[in-house]
Design an enzyme around this catalytic site. Sequence first.
Site, PDB file in Angstrom:
ATOM      1  N   ARG A  14      48.887  48.118  26.150  1.00  0.00           N
ATOM      2  CA  ARG A  14      47.345  48.056  24.939  1.00  0.00           C
ATOM      3  C   ARG A  14      46.973  49.974  25.395  1.00  0.00           C
ATOM      4  NH1 ARG A  14      43.800  43.173  26.015  1.00  0.00           N
ATOM      5  NH2 ARG A  14      45.026  42.747  27.625  1.00  0.00           N
ATOM      6  N   GLY A 139      41.319  34.803  37.697  1.00  0.00           N
ATOM      7  CA  GLY A 139      41.802  33.241  38.687  1.00  0.00           C
ATOM      8  C   GLY A 139      40.341  32.920  39.517  1.00  0.00           C
TER       9      GLY A 139
END
Length: 459
Positions: A14, A139
Amino acid sequence: MNKAVILAGGQGKRMKADMPKPLFKVLGEPMLHWVTTACEAAGVADICVVKGFRGEMIDEYLDGKYTTVLQAERLGTGHAVQQAIPFLENDKSGNTLVLCGDAPFIDEETIKKSLAVHEQQGNAVTVITAELDNPFGYGRIIRSANGISGIVEQKDATEEQKAVKEVNSGAYWFRTADLVELLGKLDNNNAQNEYYLTDTVYIAISEGKNAGAFKSDNADIIRGANDRNDLLELNTYARMAVIKKHLVNGIEFTCTDGVIIERGVEIGVGTEILPNTILRGNTVIGKNCKIGPNVMAENCRIGDNASLNTVQACDSEIESGVNVGPYVHIRPGSVIKSEARIGDFVEVKNSVIGEKTAIAHLAYVGDSDIGKRVNIGCGTVTVNYDGVAKSRCVIGDNCFIGCNTNLIAPVKLGKAVYTAAGTTVTRDVPDYALAIDRGVMKVNEGYTLRKLRTKLENK
Ligand code: UD1
Ligand code: CA
Protein backbone atom coordinates in the site's frame (compact mmCIF):
# COMPACT_ATOMS: atom_id res chain seq x y z
CA MET A 1 25.21 -13.32 24.57
CA ASN A 2 21.93 -11.56 23.83
CA LYS A 3 21.05 -10.87 20.24
CA ALA A 4 18.22 -9.60 18.07
CA VAL A 5 16.31 -10.74 15.00
CA ILE A 6 14.59 -7.93 13.12
CA LEU A 7 11.86 -8.78 10.62
CA ALA A 8 12.28 -6.59 7.57
CA GLY A 9 10.73 -8.68 4.83
CA GLY A 10 7.65 -6.55 4.30
CA GLN A 11 6.87 -5.04 0.94
CA GLY A 12 4.30 -2.53 2.04
CA LYS A 13 2.18 -2.89 -1.09
CA ARG A 14 0.00 0.00 0.00
CA MET A 15 3.05 2.27 0.07
CA LYS A 16 3.05 1.89 -3.72
CA ALA A 17 6.82 1.90 -3.97
CA ASP A 18 9.42 -0.59 -5.11
CA MET A 19 11.20 -0.57 -1.77
CA PRO A 20 11.09 -2.65 1.42
CA LYS A 21 8.85 -1.00 3.97
CA PRO A 22 11.49 -0.74 6.76
CA LEU A 23 13.54 1.56 4.54
CA PHE A 24 10.86 4.25 4.49
CA LYS A 25 12.00 7.19 6.52
CA VAL A 26 10.60 8.69 9.68
CA LEU A 27 12.17 12.04 10.46
CA GLY A 28 14.96 11.45 7.97
CA GLU A 29 15.94 7.97 9.18
CA PRO A 30 14.82 4.62 7.75
CA MET A 31 12.45 2.88 10.18
CA LEU A 32 14.93 0.01 10.29
CA HIS A 33 17.54 2.44 11.60
CA TRP A 34 15.24 3.53 14.44
CA VAL A 35 14.91 -0.14 15.41
CA THR A 36 18.63 -0.98 15.22
CA THR A 37 19.52 2.16 17.21
CA ALA A 38 17.09 1.14 19.96
CA CYS A 39 18.70 -2.34 20.05
CA GLU A 40 22.19 -0.93 20.22
CA ALA A 41 21.20 1.61 22.88
CA ALA A 42 19.89 -1.28 24.96
CA GLY A 43 23.19 -3.11 24.52
CA VAL A 44 22.05 -5.61 21.88
CA ALA A 45 24.49 -5.26 19.00
CA ASP A 46 24.51 -8.78 17.51
CA ILE A 47 21.68 -8.36 15.02
CA CYS A 48 20.25 -10.49 12.23
CA VAL A 49 17.90 -8.77 9.78
CA VAL A 50 15.42 -11.01 7.93
CA LYS A 51 14.95 -9.55 4.47
CA GLY A 52 12.41 -10.49 1.83
CA PHE A 53 10.97 -8.13 -0.74
CA ARG A 54 13.84 -6.34 -2.54
CA GLY A 55 16.23 -7.83 0.02
CA GLU A 56 19.23 -6.51 -1.88
CA MET A 57 18.16 -2.99 -0.92
CA ILE A 58 18.35 -3.97 2.75
CA ASP A 59 21.87 -5.33 2.17
CA GLU A 60 22.90 -2.21 0.33
CA TYR A 61 21.55 -0.04 3.12
CA LEU A 62 23.14 -2.07 5.95
CA ASP A 63 26.43 -2.30 4.07
CA GLY A 64 27.63 -5.36 6.00
CA LYS A 65 26.95 -3.91 9.44
CA TYR A 66 24.67 -6.78 10.52
CA THR A 67 23.95 -10.37 9.48
CA THR A 68 21.09 -10.73 7.00
CA VAL A 69 19.07 -13.77 5.91
CA LEU A 70 16.55 -14.05 3.13
CA GLN A 71 12.97 -15.18 3.61
CA ALA A 72 12.26 -16.11 0.00
CA GLU A 73 8.54 -16.70 0.51
CA ARG A 74 6.34 -14.78 2.88
CA LEU A 75 4.81 -17.55 4.98
CA GLY A 76 4.35 -15.69 8.26
CA THR A 77 6.26 -14.19 11.16
CA GLY A 78 7.24 -17.62 12.52
CA HIS A 79 8.60 -18.65 9.14
CA ALA A 80 10.53 -15.37 8.98
CA VAL A 81 12.28 -16.08 12.29
CA GLN A 82 12.93 -19.69 11.20
CA GLN A 83 15.20 -18.27 8.49
CA ALA A 84 17.44 -16.93 11.27
CA ILE A 85 17.95 -20.35 12.92
CA PRO A 86 21.61 -20.65 11.77
CA PHE A 87 22.27 -17.21 13.31
CA LEU A 88 20.55 -18.29 16.53
CA GLU A 89 22.47 -21.56 16.67
CA ASN A 90 25.83 -19.76 16.59
CA ASP A 91 25.36 -19.05 20.27
CA LYS A 92 22.33 -20.31 22.16
CA SER A 93 23.51 -19.25 25.61
CA GLY A 94 21.58 -16.00 25.95
CA ASN A 95 18.31 -14.39 24.91
CA THR A 96 16.99 -13.21 21.58
CA LEU A 97 14.94 -10.09 21.03
CA VAL A 98 12.58 -10.29 18.04
CA LEU A 99 11.44 -6.96 16.60
CA CYS A 100 9.57 -5.64 13.57
CA GLY A 101 11.63 -3.46 11.26
CA ASP A 102 8.63 -1.30 10.50
CA ALA A 103 7.68 -0.30 14.04
CA PRO A 104 10.22 2.48 14.62
CA PHE A 105 9.34 3.63 18.13
CA ILE A 106 10.52 0.61 20.10
CA ASP A 107 12.72 2.16 22.76
CA GLU A 108 15.72 1.32 24.88
CA GLU A 109 13.78 1.45 28.12
CA THR A 110 11.14 -1.04 26.96
CA ILE A 111 13.82 -3.42 25.69
CA LYS A 112 15.78 -3.27 28.94
CA LYS A 113 12.81 -3.48 31.31
CA SER A 114 11.23 -6.36 29.42
CA LEU A 115 14.53 -8.26 29.46
CA ALA A 116 14.75 -7.81 33.22
CA VAL A 117 11.24 -9.24 33.64
CA HIS A 118 11.98 -12.04 31.16
CA GLU A 119 15.06 -13.12 33.11
CA GLN A 120 13.55 -12.63 36.52
CA GLN A 121 10.50 -14.78 35.65
CA GLY A 122 12.67 -17.38 33.93
CA ASN A 123 10.51 -17.21 30.81
CA ALA A 124 11.05 -19.06 27.58
CA VAL A 125 9.21 -16.20 25.89
CA THR A 126 8.15 -12.75 27.07
CA VAL A 127 5.79 -10.85 24.80
CA ILE A 128 6.03 -7.07 24.83
CA THR A 129 2.50 -5.71 24.87
CA ALA A 130 0.65 -2.44 24.97
CA GLU A 131 -2.87 -1.39 25.69
CA LEU A 132 -4.75 0.27 22.84
CA ASP A 133 -8.16 1.96 22.75
CA ASN A 134 -8.63 0.46 19.33
CA PRO A 135 -6.96 -2.97 19.29
CA PHE A 136 -8.41 -3.93 15.89
CA GLY A 137 -6.03 -5.90 13.71
CA TYR A 138 -3.55 -6.81 16.42
CA GLY A 139 -3.00 -10.11 18.17
CA ARG A 140 -4.84 -10.08 21.53
CA ILE A 141 -3.06 -11.09 24.72
CA ILE A 142 -4.91 -13.79 26.63
CA ARG A 143 -3.83 -13.50 30.25
CA SER A 144 -3.84 -16.39 32.71
CA ALA A 145 -3.28 -16.68 36.44
CA ASN A 146 0.49 -17.17 36.11
CA GLY A 147 1.36 -15.13 33.01
CA ILE A 148 -0.28 -15.51 29.64
CA SER A 149 -1.89 -18.44 27.94
CA GLY A 150 -1.63 -17.27 24.36
CA ILE A 151 -1.98 -14.66 21.64
CA VAL A 152 -4.97 -14.77 19.33
CA GLU A 153 -4.87 -13.05 15.96
CA GLN A 154 -7.74 -10.78 14.91
CA LYS A 155 -8.84 -13.25 12.23
CA ASP A 156 -8.83 -16.16 14.67
CA ALA A 157 -10.38 -14.38 17.65
CA THR A 158 -13.78 -14.97 19.24
CA GLU A 159 -15.99 -11.94 20.06
CA GLU A 160 -14.91 -12.16 23.68
CA GLN A 161 -11.22 -12.20 22.71
CA LYS A 162 -11.72 -9.27 20.32
CA ALA A 163 -12.81 -7.16 23.32
CA VAL A 164 -9.34 -7.49 24.87
CA LYS A 165 -7.40 -4.24 24.62
CA GLU A 166 -3.97 -5.52 25.48
CA VAL A 167 -2.23 -6.41 22.23
CA ASN A 168 0.97 -8.00 20.98
CA SER A 169 3.43 -5.31 19.88
CA GLY A 170 5.24 -7.82 17.68
CA ALA A 171 8.33 -7.55 19.91
CA TYR A 172 9.45 -10.42 22.14
CA TRP A 173 12.28 -11.74 24.25
CA PHE A 174 13.00 -15.46 23.90
CA ARG A 175 15.53 -17.66 25.60
CA THR A 176 17.54 -18.46 22.48
CA ALA A 177 17.72 -22.22 23.04
CA ASP A 178 13.95 -22.36 23.59
CA LEU A 179 13.28 -20.21 20.53
CA VAL A 180 15.16 -22.61 18.25
CA GLU A 181 13.21 -25.53 19.69
CA LEU A 182 9.82 -23.78 19.51
CA LEU A 183 10.38 -22.64 15.91
CA GLY A 184 10.68 -26.29 14.94
CA LYS A 185 7.19 -26.98 16.24
CA LEU A 186 5.17 -24.31 14.43
CA ASP A 187 2.47 -25.21 11.95
CA ASN A 188 0.17 -23.16 9.74
CA ASN A 189 -3.23 -24.44 10.87
CA ASN A 190 -4.91 -21.05 11.23
CA ALA A 191 -7.14 -18.59 9.40
CA GLN A 192 -4.24 -17.19 7.34
CA ASN A 193 -2.33 -20.46 6.76
CA GLU A 194 0.75 -18.72 8.10
CA TYR A 195 3.44 -19.88 10.49
CA TYR A 196 2.61 -17.58 13.39
CA LEU A 197 5.50 -16.63 15.68
CA THR A 198 2.82 -16.00 18.29
CA ASP A 199 2.09 -19.73 18.48
CA THR A 200 5.42 -20.13 20.29
CA VAL A 201 3.60 -18.86 23.38
CA TYR A 202 1.05 -21.64 23.71
CA ILE A 203 3.53 -24.29 22.54
CA ALA A 204 5.94 -23.19 25.28
CA ILE A 205 3.18 -23.37 27.89
CA SER A 206 2.01 -26.79 26.69
CA GLU A 207 5.56 -27.99 27.24
CA GLY A 208 5.63 -26.68 30.78
CA LYS A 209 7.81 -23.65 30.06
CA ASN A 210 7.05 -20.17 31.39
CA ALA A 211 5.57 -17.50 29.14
CA GLY A 212 5.06 -13.92 30.24
CA ALA A 213 3.90 -10.58 28.99
CA PHE A 214 5.54 -7.26 29.65
CA LYS A 215 3.19 -4.33 29.20
CA SER A 216 5.07 -1.23 28.02
CA ASP A 217 4.13 2.20 29.38
CA ASN A 218 4.80 3.52 25.92
CA ALA A 219 2.00 2.39 23.60
CA ASP A 220 3.74 4.14 20.72
CA ILE A 221 6.18 1.23 20.45
CA ILE A 222 3.44 -0.52 18.54
CA ARG A 223 2.99 2.10 15.86
CA GLY A 224 3.86 1.10 12.35
CA ALA A 225 3.04 2.21 8.84
CA ASN A 226 0.98 0.25 6.35
CA ASP A 227 0.46 3.12 3.92
CA ARG A 228 1.67 6.63 3.24
CA ASN A 229 -0.96 8.09 5.51
CA ASP A 230 0.35 6.04 8.44
CA LEU A 231 3.88 7.09 7.53
CA LEU A 232 2.86 10.73 7.64
CA GLU A 233 1.33 10.13 11.06
CA LEU A 234 4.56 8.54 12.31
CA ASN A 235 6.51 11.52 11.00
CA THR A 236 4.12 13.97 12.61
CA TYR A 237 4.33 12.15 15.91
CA ALA A 238 8.14 11.93 15.84
CA ARG A 239 8.48 15.55 14.73
CA MET A 240 6.41 16.85 17.64
CA ALA A 241 8.12 14.53 20.11
CA VAL A 242 11.50 16.03 19.16
CA ILE A 243 10.16 19.59 19.33
CA LYS A 244 8.68 18.90 22.78
CA LYS A 245 12.06 17.66 23.99
CA HIS A 246 13.66 20.93 22.84
CA LEU A 247 10.90 22.97 24.50
CA VAL A 248 11.75 21.26 27.78
CA ASN A 249 15.43 22.13 27.17
CA GLY A 250 14.65 25.85 26.88
CA ILE A 251 14.45 26.32 23.14
CA GLU A 252 11.97 28.89 21.86
CA PHE A 253 9.36 28.13 19.20
CA THR A 254 6.60 30.62 18.58
CA CYS A 255 5.19 28.59 15.73
CA THR A 256 6.25 25.11 14.66
CA ASP A 257 4.94 25.34 11.09
CA GLY A 258 7.37 23.71 8.72
CA VAL A 259 9.82 22.98 11.53
CA ILE A 260 11.44 19.56 11.18
CA ILE A 261 14.26 18.68 13.54
CA GLU A 262 15.85 15.27 13.27
CA ARG A 263 16.62 13.24 16.38
CA GLY A 264 20.38 13.73 16.31
CA VAL A 265 20.26 17.54 16.38
CA GLU A 266 21.43 19.43 19.49
CA ILE A 267 20.31 22.97 20.28
CA GLY A 268 21.60 25.28 23.02
CA VAL A 269 19.36 26.98 25.54
CA GLY A 270 17.80 30.31 24.58
CA THR A 271 17.94 29.65 20.84
CA GLU A 272 14.86 30.58 18.86
CA ILE A 273 13.65 28.40 15.99
CA LEU A 274 11.46 30.17 13.46
CA PRO A 275 9.08 28.61 10.89
CA ASN A 276 10.23 26.51 7.94
CA THR A 277 13.43 25.43 9.60
CA ILE A 278 14.73 21.95 8.83
CA LEU A 279 17.66 20.76 10.94
CA ARG A 280 19.14 17.49 9.86
CA GLY A 281 21.78 14.90 10.67
CA ASN A 282 24.16 15.73 13.50
CA THR A 283 23.71 19.48 13.41
CA VAL A 284 24.72 21.16 16.66
CA ILE A 285 23.51 24.69 17.40
CA GLY A 286 24.81 26.88 20.23
CA LYS A 287 23.02 29.08 22.72
CA ASN A 288 20.94 32.17 22.02
CA CYS A 289 20.90 31.76 18.26
CA LYS A 290 18.13 32.81 15.95
CA ILE A 291 17.54 30.10 13.35
CA GLY A 292 15.00 30.75 10.60
CA PRO A 293 12.74 31.47 9.03
CA ASN A 294 13.51 29.22 6.06
CA VAL A 295 16.69 27.53 7.15
CA MET A 296 17.85 24.09 6.12
CA ALA A 297 21.01 22.98 7.90
CA GLU A 298 22.47 19.50 7.62
CA ASN A 299 25.48 18.27 9.63
CA CYS A 300 26.48 21.80 10.62
CA ARG A 301 28.08 23.14 13.77
CA ILE A 302 26.74 26.56 14.66
CA GLY A 303 28.21 28.58 17.54
CA ASP A 304 26.46 30.77 20.11
CA ASN A 305 24.60 33.96 19.22
CA ALA A 306 24.55 33.18 15.51
CA SER A 307 21.71 34.22 13.27
CA LEU A 308 20.63 32.38 10.13
CA ASN A 309 17.73 33.65 8.04
CA THR A 310 16.78 31.94 4.79
CA VAL A 311 19.90 29.85 4.49
CA GLN A 312 20.85 26.44 3.17
CA ALA A 313 23.95 25.09 4.87
CA CYS A 314 25.50 21.64 4.66
CA ASP A 315 28.56 19.98 6.27
CA SER A 316 29.95 23.31 7.46
CA GLU A 317 30.86 25.22 10.56
CA ILE A 318 29.43 28.60 11.43
CA GLU A 319 31.05 30.08 14.49
CA SER A 320 29.63 32.28 17.20
CA GLY A 321 28.15 35.66 16.43
CA VAL A 322 27.99 35.03 12.69
CA ASN A 323 25.11 36.58 10.82
CA VAL A 324 24.02 34.75 7.67
CA GLY A 325 21.29 35.57 5.19
CA PRO A 326 18.87 36.10 3.76
CA TYR A 327 19.22 33.88 0.66
CA VAL A 328 22.59 32.33 1.35
CA HIS A 329 23.97 28.95 0.34
CA ILE A 330 26.79 27.54 2.47
CA ARG A 331 28.07 24.44 0.72
CA PRO A 332 30.13 21.59 2.23
CA GLY A 333 33.55 22.19 3.75
CA SER A 334 33.04 25.80 4.74
CA VAL A 335 34.09 27.45 7.98
CA ILE A 336 32.63 30.85 8.72
CA LYS A 337 34.68 32.30 11.57
CA SER A 338 33.21 34.28 14.41
CA GLU A 339 31.37 37.52 13.78
CA ALA A 340 31.63 37.25 10.02
CA ARG A 341 28.67 38.47 8.04
CA ILE A 342 27.35 36.72 4.94
CA GLY A 343 24.56 38.67 3.30
CA ASP A 344 22.02 38.15 0.57
CA PHE A 345 22.64 36.05 -2.55
CA VAL A 346 26.05 34.81 -1.49
CA GLU A 347 27.31 31.28 -2.11
CA VAL A 348 30.26 29.96 -0.13
CA LYS A 349 31.78 26.56 -0.91
CA ASN A 350 34.71 24.74 0.70
CA SER A 351 36.15 27.98 2.01
CA VAL A 352 37.32 29.58 5.21
CA ILE A 353 35.89 33.03 5.85
CA GLY A 354 37.90 34.84 8.54
CA GLU A 355 36.69 36.61 11.65
CA LYS A 356 34.70 39.79 11.13
CA THR A 357 34.93 39.45 7.37
CA ALA A 358 31.92 40.74 5.43
CA ILE A 359 30.53 39.34 2.21
CA ALA A 360 27.46 41.51 2.20
CA HIS A 361 25.82 40.63 -1.09
CA LEU A 362 25.88 38.87 -4.47
CA ALA A 363 29.15 36.99 -4.43
CA TYR A 364 30.56 33.52 -5.07
CA VAL A 365 33.41 32.38 -2.85
CA GLY A 366 34.57 28.84 -3.62
CA ASP A 367 37.75 26.95 -2.65
CA SER A 368 39.14 30.03 -0.92
CA ASP A 369 40.88 31.00 2.29
CA ILE A 370 39.88 34.48 3.32
CA GLY A 371 41.48 36.27 6.26
CA LYS A 372 40.10 38.49 9.00
CA ARG A 373 38.26 41.79 8.58
CA VAL A 374 38.15 41.44 4.80
CA ASN A 375 35.46 43.20 2.83
CA ILE A 376 34.30 41.33 -0.25
CA GLY A 377 32.49 43.72 -2.56
CA CYS A 378 29.24 43.06 -4.34
CA GLY A 379 29.59 40.87 -7.42
CA THR A 380 32.95 39.37 -6.47
CA VAL A 381 33.61 35.98 -7.98
CA THR A 382 36.37 33.54 -7.16
CA VAL A 383 37.03 31.88 -10.48
CA ASN A 384 37.97 28.53 -9.01
CA TYR A 385 37.35 26.23 -11.97
CA ASP A 386 39.05 26.41 -15.34
CA GLY A 387 37.01 23.59 -16.83
CA VAL A 388 39.62 21.01 -15.87
CA ALA A 389 40.76 21.59 -12.31
CA LYS A 390 39.66 23.48 -9.22
CA SER A 391 42.17 25.83 -7.57
CA ARG A 392 42.22 27.99 -4.46
CA CYS A 393 42.24 31.73 -3.85
CA VAL A 394 43.99 33.08 -0.78
CA ILE A 395 43.09 36.54 0.50
CA GLY A 396 45.04 38.03 3.44
CA ASP A 397 43.70 39.89 6.47
CA ASN A 398 42.20 43.36 5.98
CA CYS A 399 41.89 43.13 2.21
CA PHE A 400 39.28 45.20 0.45
CA ILE A 401 37.97 43.47 -2.64
CA GLY A 402 36.24 45.98 -4.91
CA CYS A 403 32.89 45.29 -6.50
CA ASN A 404 32.86 42.90 -9.44
CA THR A 405 36.36 41.64 -8.87
CA ASN A 406 37.19 38.33 -10.54
CA LEU A 407 39.91 36.36 -8.80
CA ILE A 408 41.34 33.80 -11.20
CA ALA A 409 42.55 30.87 -9.09
CA PRO A 410 45.13 29.91 -8.09
CA VAL A 411 45.91 33.38 -6.86
CA LYS A 412 47.13 34.88 -3.61
CA LEU A 413 46.53 38.35 -2.25
CA GLY A 414 48.75 39.48 0.64
CA LYS A 415 47.69 41.56 3.64
CA ALA A 416 45.52 44.65 3.20
CA VAL A 417 45.42 44.46 -0.57
CA TYR A 418 42.89 46.59 -2.42
CA THR A 419 41.40 45.54 -5.71
CA ALA A 420 39.74 48.20 -7.80
CA ALA A 421 36.12 47.60 -8.79
CA GLY A 422 35.88 45.50 -11.92
CA THR A 423 39.41 44.14 -11.70
CA THR A 424 40.26 40.67 -12.94
CA VAL A 425 43.11 39.47 -10.74
CA THR A 426 45.28 37.03 -12.68
CA ARG A 427 48.46 36.96 -10.59
CA ASP A 428 49.53 37.24 -6.95
CA VAL A 429 49.42 40.66 -5.29
CA PRO A 430 51.89 41.57 -2.49
CA ASP A 431 50.94 43.05 0.91
CA TYR A 432 49.54 46.59 0.94
CA ALA A 433 49.25 46.88 -2.88
CA LEU A 434 46.38 47.98 -5.09
CA ALA A 435 45.47 45.70 -8.00
CA ILE A 436 43.75 47.58 -10.76
CA ASP A 437 42.94 46.32 -14.19
CA ARG A 438 40.88 48.73 -16.21
CA GLY A 439 40.77 50.10 -19.70
CA VAL A 440 40.88 53.89 -20.01
CA MET A 441 37.32 55.15 -19.90
CA LYS A 442 36.25 57.24 -22.91
CA VAL A 443 33.38 59.72 -23.04
CA ASN A 444 31.87 60.27 -26.44
CA GLU A 445 29.86 63.47 -26.04
CA GLY A 446 26.54 63.91 -27.81
CA TYR A 447 26.48 60.26 -28.84
CA THR A 448 22.83 59.55 -28.06
CA LEU A 449 21.66 62.83 -29.56
CA ARG A 450 23.05 61.67 -32.87
CA LYS A 451 22.02 58.04 -32.53
CA LEU A 452 18.46 58.60 -31.33
CA ARG A 453 17.69 61.87 -33.18
CA THR A 454 14.31 60.80 -34.60
CA LYS A 455 13.16 59.22 -31.38
CA LEU A 456 14.06 62.22 -29.24
CA GLU A 457 12.43 64.70 -31.70
CA ASN A 458 9.12 62.83 -31.85
CA LYS A 459 8.78 62.85 -28.09
C1 UD1 B 1 1.85 -9.62 13.91
C2 UD1 B 1 1.47 -10.52 15.08
C3 UD1 B 1 0.40 -9.80 15.90
C4 UD1 B 1 0.89 -8.45 16.36
C5 UD1 B 1 1.37 -7.63 15.17
C6 UD1 B 1 2.03 -6.35 15.63
C7 UD1 B 1 1.80 -12.73 14.23
C8 UD1 B 1 1.14 -13.97 13.74
N1 UD1 B 1 1.00 -11.75 14.58
O1 UD1 B 1 0.70 -9.41 13.13
O2 UD1 B 1 0.05 -10.60 17.01
O3 UD1 B 1 -0.14 -7.76 17.06
O4 UD1 B 1 2.33 -8.38 14.41
O5 UD1 B 1 2.28 -5.55 14.55
O6 UD1 B 1 3.01 -12.69 14.34
N2 UD1 B 1 6.96 -10.42 8.30
C9 UD1 B 1 7.92 -11.08 7.59
N3 UD1 B 1 7.60 -12.22 6.94
C10 UD1 B 1 6.37 -12.75 6.93
C11 UD1 B 1 5.37 -12.07 7.66
C12 UD1 B 1 5.69 -10.91 8.33
O7 UD1 B 1 9.05 -10.65 7.54
O8 UD1 B 1 6.18 -13.79 6.32
C13 UD1 B 1 7.29 -9.20 9.02
C14 UD1 B 1 6.57 -7.99 8.50
O9 UD1 B 1 7.31 -7.37 7.46
C15 UD1 B 1 6.49 -7.13 9.73
C16 UD1 B 1 6.36 -8.14 10.85
O10 UD1 B 1 6.86 -9.34 10.35
O11 UD1 B 1 7.68 -6.39 9.95
C17 UD1 B 1 4.93 -8.30 11.32
O12 UD1 B 1 4.16 -8.76 10.22
P1 UD1 B 1 2.71 -8.20 9.94
O13 UD1 B 1 2.12 -8.95 8.80
O14 UD1 B 1 2.70 -6.75 9.91
O15 UD1 B 1 2.00 -8.58 11.28
P2 UD1 B 1 0.74 -9.43 11.52
O16 UD1 B 1 0.94 -10.84 11.05
O17 UD1 B 1 -0.42 -8.71 11.02
CA1 CA C 1 -0.02 -11.09 8.52
